[in-house]
Motif scaffolding. Structure first.
Motif, PDB file in Angstrom:
ATOM      1  N   LEU A 106       1.059  -1.203   0.041  1.00 40.08           N
ATOM      2  CA  LEU A 106      -0.042   0.157  -0.119  1.00 40.08           C
ATOM      3  C   LEU A 106       0.775   1.066   0.070  1.00 40.08           C
ATOM      4  O   LEU A 106       0.570   2.191  -0.790  1.00 40.08           O
ATOM      5  N   GLU A 107       1.916   1.182   0.773  1.00 40.24           N
ATOM      6  CA  GLU A 107       2.657   2.328   0.891  1.00 40.24           C
ATOM      7  C   GLU A 107       3.503   2.837  -0.363  1.00 40.24           C
ATOM      8  O   GLU A 107       3.680   3.773  -0.750  1.00 40.24           O
ATOM      9  N   ARG A 108       4.047   1.696  -0.829  1.00 39.90           N
ATOM     10  CA  ARG A 108       5.039   1.738  -2.086  1.00 39.90           C
ATOM     11  C   ARG A 108       4.123   2.123  -3.376  1.00 39.90           C
ATOM     12  O   ARG A 108       4.683   2.781  -4.225  1.00 39.90           O
ATOM     13  N   GLY A 109       2.878   1.331  -3.244  1.00 43.96           N
ATOM     14  CA  GLY A 109       2.171   1.406  -4.372  1.00 43.96           C
ATOM     15  C   GLY A 109       1.359   2.670  -4.581  1.00 43.96           C
ATOM     16  O   GLY A 109       1.081   3.316  -5.370  1.00 43.96           O
ATOM     17  N   VAL A 110       0.844   3.251  -3.379  1.00 49.10           N
ATOM     18  CA  VAL A 110      -0.250   4.178  -3.498  1.00 49.10           C
ATOM     19  C   VAL A 110       0.306   5.502  -2.620  1.00 49.10           C
ATOM     20  O   VAL A 110       0.230   6.681  -3.133  1.00 49.10           O
ATOM     21  N   VAL A 111       0.362   5.109  -1.372  1.00 47.07           N
ATOM     22  CA  VAL A 111       0.791   6.182  -0.275  1.00 47.07           C
ATOM     23  C   VAL A 111       1.799   7.202  -0.707  1.00 47.07           C
ATOM     24  O   VAL A 111       1.930   8.457  -0.455  1.00 47.07           O
ATOM     25  N   GLN A 112       3.063   6.634  -1.221  1.00 44.45           N
ATOM     26  CA  GLN A 112       4.042   7.461  -1.153  1.00 44.45           C
ATOM     27  C   GLN A 112       4.159   8.514  -2.193  1.00 44.45           C
ATOM     28  O   GLN A 112       5.045   9.415  -2.234  1.00 44.45           O
ATOM     29  N   PHE A 113       3.173   8.421  -3.103  1.00 43.31           N
ATOM     30  CA  PHE A 113       3.297   9.406  -4.252  1.00 43.31           C
ATOM     31  C   PHE A 113       2.112  10.642  -3.428  1.00 43.31           C
ATOM     32  O   PHE A 113       2.201  11.412  -4.197  1.00 43.31           O
ATOM     33  N   LEU A 114       1.633  10.445  -2.466  1.00 47.52           N
ATOM     34  CA  LEU A 114       0.468  11.506  -2.048  1.00 47.52           C
ATOM     35  C   LEU A 114       1.097  12.132  -0.628  1.00 47.52           C
ATOM     36  O   LEU A 114       0.059  12.248  -0.032  1.00 47.52           O
ATOM     37  N   TYR A 115       2.263  12.228  -0.471  1.00 44.49           N
ATOM     38  CA  TYR A 115       2.373  12.550   1.076  1.00 44.49           C
ATOM     39  C   TYR A 115       2.122  14.044   1.334  1.00 44.49           C
ATOM     40  O   TYR A 115       1.699  14.497   2.383  1.00 44.49           O
ATOM     41  N   THR A 116       2.268  15.010   0.367  1.00 44.07           N
ATOM     42  CA  THR A 116       1.920  16.206   0.574  1.00 44.07           C
ATOM     43  C   THR A 116       0.407  16.567   0.259  1.00 44.07           C
ATOM     44  O   THR A 116       0.025  17.746   0.352  1.00 44.07           O
ATOM     45  N   ARG A 117      -0.351  15.508  -0.326  1.00 41.77           N
ATOM     46  CA  ARG A 117      -1.696  15.809  -0.375  1.00 41.77           C
ATOM     47  C   ARG A 117      -2.729  14.785   0.364  1.00 41.77           C
ATOM     48  O   ARG A 117      -2.937  13.862   0.153  1.00 41.77           O
ATOM     49  N   PRO A 118      -2.976  15.371   1.605  1.00 36.46           N
ATOM     50  CA  PRO A 118      -3.987  14.609   2.417  1.00 36.46           C
ATOM     51  C   PRO A 118      -5.332  14.361   1.892  1.00 36.46           C
ATOM     52  O   PRO A 118      -5.612  13.213   2.108  1.00 36.46           O
ATOM     53  N   ILE A 119      -5.774  15.234   1.331  1.00 33.06           N
ATOM     54  CA  ILE A 119      -7.290  14.712   0.778  1.00 33.06           C
ATOM     55  C   ILE A 119      -7.037  13.788  -0.477  1.00 33.06           C
ATOM     56  O   ILE A 119      -8.113  12.652  -0.447  1.00 33.06           O
ATOM     57  N   GLU A 120      -6.282  13.785  -1.133  1.00 37.11           N
ATOM     58  CA  GLU A 120      -5.999  12.774  -2.263  1.00 37.11           C
ATOM     59  C   GLU A 120      -5.626  11.191  -1.653  1.00 37.11           C
ATOM     60  O   GLU A 120      -5.984  10.500  -2.001  1.00 37.11           O
ATOM     61  N   THR A 121      -4.997  11.388  -0.353  1.00 42.24           N
ATOM     62  CA  THR A 121      -4.558  10.353   0.333  1.00 42.24           C
ATOM     63  C   THR A 121      -5.813   9.879   0.833  1.00 42.24           C
ATOM     64  O   THR A 121      -5.939   8.516   0.722  1.00 42.24           O
ATOM     65  N   ILE A 122      -6.786  10.586   1.456  1.00 43.14           N
ATOM     66  CA  ILE A 122      -8.009   9.859   1.921  1.00 43.14           C
ATOM     67  C   ILE A 122      -8.926   9.181   0.808  1.00 43.14           C
ATOM     68  O   ILE A 122      -9.197   8.146   0.856  1.00 43.14           O
ATOM     69  N   LEU A 123      -8.850   9.946  -0.416  1.00 43.14           N
ATOM     70  CA  LEU A 123      -9.395   9.376  -1.474  1.00 43.14           C
ATOM     71  C   LEU A 123      -8.957   8.238  -1.776  1.00 43.14           C
ATOM     72  O   LEU A 123      -9.558   6.867  -2.209  1.00 43.14           O
ATOM     73  N   ALA A 124      -7.692   8.206  -2.241  1.00 41.04           N
ATOM     74  CA  ALA A 124      -6.961   7.140  -2.675  1.00 41.04           C
ATOM     75  C   ALA A 124      -6.996   5.902  -1.941  1.00 41.04           C
ATOM     76  O   ALA A 124      -7.367   4.678  -2.115  1.00 41.04           O
ATOM     77  N   THR A 125      -6.800   5.785  -0.624  1.00 39.16           N
ATOM     78  CA  THR A 125      -6.892   4.935   0.492  1.00 39.16           C
ATOM     79  C   THR A 125      -8.108   4.401   0.715  1.00 39.16           C
ATOM     80  O   THR A 125      -8.479   3.075   0.917  1.00 39.16           O
ATOM     81  N   TRP A 126      -9.126   5.256   0.504  1.00 40.53           N
ATOM     82  CA  TRP A 126     -10.480   4.817   0.512  1.00 40.53           C
ATOM     83  C   TRP A 126     -10.928   3.998  -0.588  1.00 40.53           C
ATOM     84  O   TRP A 126     -11.495   2.945  -0.494  1.00 40.53           O
ATOM     85  N   GLY A 127     -10.503   4.120  -1.742  1.00 40.67           N
ATOM     86  CA  GLY A 127     -10.589   3.358  -3.025  1.00 40.67           C
ATOM     87  C   GLY A 127     -10.050   2.282  -2.737  1.00 40.67           C
ATOM     88  O   GLY A 127     -10.393   1.066  -3.069  1.00 40.67           O
TER      89      GLY A 127
END
Lengths: 345, 285
Positions: free
Chosen positions: B80-101
């Motif tokens: 999860l971290e390598r695949g999705v989260v690491q690209f979104l560190y400065t973008r909290p809203i996007e992190t919420i949306l992506a991890t929700w997906g």
């Protein structure tokens, strides 16, 4: 997007007229099922519009819009099954706007005035949704529990001495269309006004807006209340047209769908809300009839796509792709006025 | 209320708190370290429970499952971290949306593999023993309390006494300076994410014998652990303990007086009121 020249203004009005004409003519060409479907698209579009105002314009992401929709729907449900004398539709629509707005004011007061913003606010809205859904399921006397409320009075227009319940699919469609157009015009006017500009400022940099002297908590509160009222209106409309409500309307799943609708259609564009509903809801309809359980995974995929592939919405993405393709044919250097899009987050 | 009932309720509260601490620790580490809200955290909890189910169905004992769960969780966390989260560190809203997906996809994946029917996991410590001679209390719940204390202590040890813990705390305090001091923040993130995920999965496995194992079981724990992190202050480990005690205790207390629904609603209201007056959390700093 501001249209500058008079020529562009006229083009815009012409386009709007064409779209409206198509929408009005639609029932003649669609099957009853599809007319009901488009009616739902319009109602959900109003719902998505409410979130677009809150999120797209003011930058406040809420996983709790379904709470407002659900409150509006259940308000209509309760009123529509218990009141006979006056026109339950009008009362339901009114309560459907007022009750969610009240909840929004209470929530907004505690959260916005407490300095809660951004991700904390979003998380708390998730909790509100979960709790409200629980309440809707367990408060059986009022809400009918898991079964919901049946037999809500059908959408009725009335004047003193005359009452006309609308039950045909075309009639309900036109009712939804009228509501959608009115809501869109109202929200568009609000968004283009100075109030709307403050919202955009808050979205872009709330602290700076505060330093400029605006009470951002107050603006956020008012926006939440208006957004709640519109969502509640959509819910009440839905209840009176479908004549049935169930706790799913309060659910987290529904709340996340509206987020995808707004994101796919283009956050902040207002019209994009309707486009997003059309695209995603149609997709859902097709996929669900093919495989009943696949939709949530597809929805999840949409979330990922919206974050990584088309953050400005699918329309913007396709338009940008189209421009890229076109410029390769016209040798680049084509200054397109329509690409003056506002910087969105 | 008799002493027996009181003791039972207290122990119920403590066992709920123990599970809550394990789940919230993971979330707090991730949130405090990286400012990332991992909406798929509930699914990591669920995956842990299903890892136990899978181990059981393949003939493994409870202990095999309990050891397998955090490993599966950690692997999933790394992906999860390598695949999705690491690209979104400065973008909290996007992190919420992506991890929700991701959480939606994970839920469907679990449902697809295991089906929607509730799975039962055998209780390795059935029966009850007498607590202080006052009341008989289920042995398994006591085991959870003990396990919770041990694991929490181990996590505190890692964060307070090891070099990794030192690096992690430095990154929590000030990301840029820590990086400037030569700390490999990227590696700290992945490791911490994997740890948090493993903890959540372990909590899920521990919880599995007590409740119905369903694909959606993680959602309510996700919400509760959010409250814990919000009330306890992000990135504060003692805050997680304090917040969990508060949330777990209040929920247990209220559910003895009223229905569980009302209890959870009341806890939500209290959380909102507290946030209004103490936005940085009750135990922050």
């Amino acid at each position: 997007m501001k249209w500058r020249s008079g020529g562009e203004s006229a083009a815009r009005v012409a386009l709007a007229a064409v779209v409206l004409a198509v929408l009005v003519a639609l029932p003649r060409f669609l099957s009853p099922y599809n007319t009901y479907f488009m009616r739902d698209v319009l109602i959900f579009g109003i719902f998505a519009l409410s979130l677009d105002l809150l999120w797209g314009r003011a930058g406040i992401l809420s996983f709790g819009q379904s709470a407002f929709f659900g409150l509006g729907a259940y308000a209509m449900g309760v009123v529509g099954t218990r009141i006979e004398s006056l026109n339950p539709t009008y009362i339901g629509l009114f309560l459907g706007m007022v009750v969610p707005a009240l909840l929004a004011v209470v929530l907004g007061y505690f959260l916005f005035y407490g300095g809660v913003r951004g991700t904390y606010f979003t998380i708390l809205t998730i909790a509100v949704t979960l709790v409200l859904q629980r309440i809707a399921i367990s408060w059986v006397e009022l809400t009918g529990g898991n079964n919901g409320i049946f037999g809500i009075a059908s959408f009725t227009l009335s004047l003193p001495g005359w009452s006309h319940p609308i039950a045909s699919e075309a009639g309900l469609y036109y009712g939804a269309l009228a509501a959608a157009v009115i809501c869109y015009l109202l929200v568009r006017t609000l968004a283009d006004s100075s109030f709307g500009r403050v919202l955009t400022a808050i979205r872009d940099n709330e602290r700076r807006t505060e330093f400029l002297g605006f009470n951002t908590a107050f603006y956020s509160l008012v926006t939440l209340a208006i957004s709640a009222a519109i969502a509640g209106l959509a819910g009440a409309l839905y209840a009176s047209m479908v004549t049935f409500v169930s706790p799913e309307l309060f659910g987290l799943a529904f709340a996340t769908e509206v987020i995808v609708w707004v994101a796919v259609g283009g956050r902040g564009t207002l019209l994009g809300a309707f486009v997003g509903v059309l695209i995603v809801h149609t997709l859902r309809d097709r996929i669900s009839s093919y495989n009943a359980t696949a939709w949530p995974a597809v929805l999840g995929l949409f979330f990922l796509l919206v974050v990584f592939v088309f953050p400005r919405g699918i329309v913007d993405y396709l338009a940008a792709a189209a421009r890229a393709v076109l410029s390769r044919f016209t040798g680049g250097g084509m200054a397109s006025a329509s690409s003056q899009s506002v910087r969105k987050r | 209320m008799s002493a027996a009932t009181l003791l039972t309720q207290v122990l119920n509260g403590v066992s709920l708190t123990a599970i809550l601490i394990l789940v919230a620790l993971g979330l707090a580490i991730i949130f405090g370290l990286m400012g990332v809200i991992n909406m798929a955290h509930g699914e990591l909890f669920t995956v842990g429970a299903y890892a136990l189910v899978a181990a059981n169905s393949l003939g493994g004992s409870f202990w095999v499952g309990v050891l397998l769960a955090p490993v599966v969780g950690a692997v999933l966390g790394i992906l999860l971290e390598r695949g999705v989260v690491q690209f979104l560190y400065t973008r909290p809203i996007e992190t919420i949306l992506a991890t929700w997906g991701v959480s939606l996809i994970l839920q469907q994946g679990i449902e697809f593999i295991f089906g929607t029917a509730p799975q039962a996991v055998p209780n390795p410590f059935p029966g009850a023993i007498s607590v202080f001679g006052i009341v008989d209390y289920p042995v398994y719940r006591l085991f959870i309390i003990v396990a919770g204390i041990v694991i929490t202590a181990a996590t505190f040890f890692v964060f307070l006494k090891t070099e990794f813990g030192l690096m992690a705390r430095a990154v929590i305090q000030n990301r840029e300076i820590a990086a400037a001091l030569g700390i490999n923040t990227s590696r700290v993130y992945v490791t911490a994410f994997a740890m948090g995920a493993g903890l959540a999965a372990l909590a899920g496995a521990l919880m599995a014998p007590l409740i119905n194992v369903l694909p959606l079981m993680g959602v309510s724990f996700l919400a509760r652990s959010f409250f814990v992190v919000i009330l306890g202050g992000a990135g504060s480990l003692p805050g997680v303990v304090g917040g969990s005690v508060l949330i777990g205790g209040l929920e247990t207390l209220f559910s003895t007086l009223w229905s569980i629904t009302l209890a959870q609603a009341l806890v939500l209201v209290i959380a909102i009121v507290i946030v209004r007056f103490r936005p940085t959390g009750l135990f922050a700093g």
